[in-house]
Structures are given as C-alpha cells and as structure tokens.
Scaffold this motif. Structure first.
Motif, PDB file in Angstrom:
ATOM      1  N   MET A   1       0.817  -1.198   0.000  1.00  0.00           N
ATOM      2  CA  MET A   1       0.000   0.000   0.000  1.00  0.00           C
ATOM      3  C   MET A   1       0.856   1.255   0.000  1.00  0.00           C
ATOM      4  N   SER A   2       2.060   1.197   0.602  1.00  0.00           N
ATOM      5  CA  SER A   2       2.889   2.394   0.658  1.00  0.00           C
ATOM      6  C   SER A   2       3.389   2.791  -0.723  1.00  0.00           C
ATOM      7  N   GLY A   3       3.594   1.812  -1.608  1.00  0.00           N
ATOM      8  CA  GLY A   3       3.990   2.124  -2.973  1.00  0.00           C
ATOM      9  C   GLY A   3       2.898   2.885  -3.698  1.00  0.00           C
ATOM     10  N   ASN A   4       1.644   2.515  -3.434  1.00  0.00           N
ATOM     11  CA  ASN A   4       0.534   3.228  -4.049  1.00  0.00           C
ATOM     12  C   ASN A   4       0.407   4.635  -3.489  1.00  0.00           C
ATOM     13  N   LYS A   5       0.700   4.794  -2.204  1.00  0.00           N
ATOM     14  CA  LYS A   5       0.595   6.120  -1.599  1.00  0.00           C
ATOM     15  C   LYS A   5       1.654   7.063  -2.175  1.00  0.00           C
ATOM     16  N   THR A   6       2.858   6.558  -2.400  1.00  0.00           N
ATOM     17  CA  THR A   6       3.891   7.419  -2.967  1.00  0.00           C
ATOM     18  C   THR A   6       3.554   7.785  -4.415  1.00  0.00           C
ATOM     19  N   LYS A   7       2.984   6.831  -5.159  1.00  0.00           N
ATOM     20  CA  LYS A   7       2.564   7.131  -6.530  1.00  0.00           C
ATOM     21  C   LYS A   7       1.413   8.129  -6.534  1.00  0.00           C
ATOM     22  N   LEU A   8       0.510   7.992  -5.572  1.00  0.00           N
ATOM     23  CA  LEU A   8      -0.611   8.925  -5.452  1.00  0.00           C
ATOM     24  C   LEU A   8      -0.108  10.323  -5.120  1.00  0.00           C
ATOM     25  N   ASP A   9       0.827  10.420  -4.192  1.00  0.00           N
ATOM     26  CA  ASP A   9       1.412  11.715  -3.838  1.00  0.00           C
ATOM     27  C   ASP A   9       2.144  12.336  -5.022  1.00  0.00           C
ATOM     28  N   LYS A  10       2.846  11.506  -5.780  1.00  0.00           N
ATOM     29  CA  LYS A  10       3.569  11.991  -6.946  1.00  0.00           C
ATOM     30  C   LYS A  10       2.601  12.514  -8.012  1.00  0.00           C
ATOM     31  N   GLY A  11       1.489  11.818  -8.204  1.00  0.00           N
ATOM     32  CA  GLY A  11       0.487  12.261  -9.169  1.00  0.00           C
ATOM     33  C   GLY A  11      -0.152  13.577  -8.770  1.00  0.00           C
ATOM     34  N   ILE A  12      -0.446  13.723  -7.494  1.00  0.00           N
ATOM     35  CA  ILE A  12      -1.032  14.978  -7.013  1.00  0.00           C
ATOM     36  C   ILE A  12      -0.022  16.108  -7.141  1.00  0.00           C
ATOM     37  N   LYS A  13       1.248  15.819  -6.901  1.00  0.00           N
ATOM     38  CA  LYS A  13       2.284  16.837  -7.043  1.00  0.00           C
ATOM     39  C   LYS A  13       2.378  17.326  -8.489  1.00  0.00           C
ATOM     40  N   PHE A  14       2.322  16.394  -9.452  1.00  0.00           N
ATOM     41  CA  PHE A  14       2.356  16.793 -10.853  1.00  0.00           C
ATOM     42  C   PHE A  14       1.138  17.644 -11.220  1.00  0.00           C
ATOM     43  N   LEU A  15      -0.019  17.295 -10.696  1.00  0.00           N
ATOM     44  CA  LEU A  15      -1.211  18.084 -10.978  1.00  0.00           C
ATOM     45  C   LEU A  15      -1.124  19.477 -10.348  1.00  0.00           C
ATOM     46  N   LEU A  16      -0.494  19.559  -9.191  1.00  0.00           N
ATOM     47  CA  LEU A  16      -0.306  20.875  -8.563  1.00  0.00           C
ATOM     48  C   LEU A  16       0.693  21.725  -9.334  1.00  0.00           C
ATOM     49  N   TYR A  17       1.662  21.089  -9.991  1.00  0.00           N
ATOM     50  CA  TYR A  17       2.572  21.832 -10.854  1.00  0.00           C
ATOM     51  C   TYR A  17       1.836  22.369 -12.080  1.00  0.00           C
ATOM     52  N   ALA A  18       0.890  21.594 -12.583  1.00  0.00           N
ATOM     53  CA  ALA A  18       0.181  21.980 -13.804  1.00  0.00           C
ATOM     54  C   ALA A  18      -0.830  23.093 -13.560  1.00  0.00           C
ATOM     55  N   LEU A  19      -1.366  23.186 -12.370  1.00  0.00           N
ATOM     56  CA  LEU A  19      -2.438  24.143 -12.104  1.00  0.00           C
ATOM     57  C   LEU A  19      -2.054  25.599 -12.373  1.00  0.00           C
ATOM     58  N   PRO A  20      -0.950  26.115 -11.839  1.00  0.00           N
ATOM     59  CA  PRO A  20      -0.630  27.509 -12.158  1.00  0.00           C
ATOM     60  C   PRO A  20      -0.234  27.712 -13.620  1.00  0.00           C
ATOM     61  N   LEU A  21       0.380  26.682 -14.219  1.00  0.00           N
ATOM     62  CA  LEU A  21       0.780  26.807 -15.619  1.00  0.00           C
ATOM     63  C   LEU A  21      -0.425  26.892 -16.545  1.00  0.00           C
ATOM     64  N   MET A  22      -1.555  26.303 -16.134  1.00  0.00           N
ATOM     65  CA  MET A  22      -2.765  26.367 -16.950  1.00  0.00           C
ATOM     66  C   MET A  22      -3.313  27.793 -17.019  1.00  0.00           C
ATOM     67  N   PHE A  23      -2.980  28.638 -16.075  1.00  0.00           N
ATOM     68  CA  PHE A  23      -3.431  30.026 -16.097  1.00  0.00           C
ATOM     69  C   PHE A  23      -2.349  30.977 -16.609  1.00  0.00           C
ATOM     70  N   ILE A  24      -1.105  30.684 -16.287  1.00  0.00           N
ATOM     71  CA  ILE A  24      -0.012  31.572 -16.699  1.00  0.00           C
ATOM     72  C   ILE A  24       0.235  31.487 -18.201  1.00  0.00           C
ATOM     73  N   GLY A  25       0.196  30.286 -18.769  1.00  0.00           N
ATOM     74  CA  GLY A  25       0.466  30.097 -20.194  1.00  0.00           C
ATOM     75  C   GLY A  25      -0.466  30.892 -21.097  1.00  0.00           C
ATOM     76  N   PRO A  26      -1.784  30.732 -20.969  1.00  0.00           N
ATOM     77  CA  PRO A  26      -2.686  31.531 -21.810  1.00  0.00           C
ATOM     78  C   PRO A  26      -2.588  33.031 -21.562  1.00  0.00           C
ATOM     79  N   SER A  27      -2.273  33.426 -20.338  1.00  0.00           N
ATOM     80  CA  SER A  27      -2.101  34.858 -20.062  1.00  0.00           C
ATOM     81  C   SER A  27      -0.894  35.419 -20.801  1.00  0.00           C
ATOM     82  N   VAL A  28       0.178  34.664 -20.858  1.00  0.00           N
ATOM     83  CA  VAL A  28       1.379  35.090 -21.574  1.00  0.00           C
ATOM     84  C   VAL A  28       1.108  35.141 -23.075  1.00  0.00           C
TER      85      VAL A  28
END
Length: 75
Positions: A1-28
């Motif tokens: 289960m811990s392997g799934n938790k680390t993968k889940l955390d990694k996926g959420i981290k990538f989505l959090l990286y994408a969130l500001p870029l989804m607004f900054i890119g079109p603004s630029v």
C-alpha cells in the motif's frame, strides 16, 4: 500500500505543478498578441506556448500516476 501512496502523492504533485501553468500560459500568449508592435512578440509567444505545453505534460503525467496508484498498476 505504501507504494501506491507514494505514486498517489507523486500524481497529485504533478497536478499541482500543472495548475498555475494552466493560467499563466494563456495569459502570456494573450499578452504576446496584445503587444504585436513590440520586438519581443515572438519570444513571448514561444514562452507562452511552451508553458501551455508544459502544463499539458504535467497533467497527463499526474493523471497517469493517479490511475496507476488507484488501480494498482505495478509496472
């Protein structure tokens, strides 16, 4: 289960990286099209397009990690 938790955390981290870029890119990109008389127009446009591409990459990477963690795809 811990392997799934680390993968889940990694996926959420990538989505959090994408969130500001989804607004900054079109603004630029919008800023580049507004300032066509400026000599930096093409550079700003290229930066905006690359930010949008980076947001799409992070979204796909994050969703893939989330689905791997949730459906226990251990490759």
């Amino acid at each position: 289960m811990s392997g799934n938790k680390t993968k889940l955390d990694k996926g959420i981290k990538f989505l959090l990286y994408a969130l500001p870029l989804m607004f900054i890119g079109p603004s630029v990109i919008y800023n580049a099209f507004i300032n066509k008389q400026n000599v930096w127009h093409w550079l700003v446009l290229a930066i905006g397009i690359s930010l949008c591409g980076l947001a799409v990459y992070f979204m796909f990477k994050g969703i893939k990690n989330l689905t791997d963690a949730l459906f226990q795809n251990n490759k």
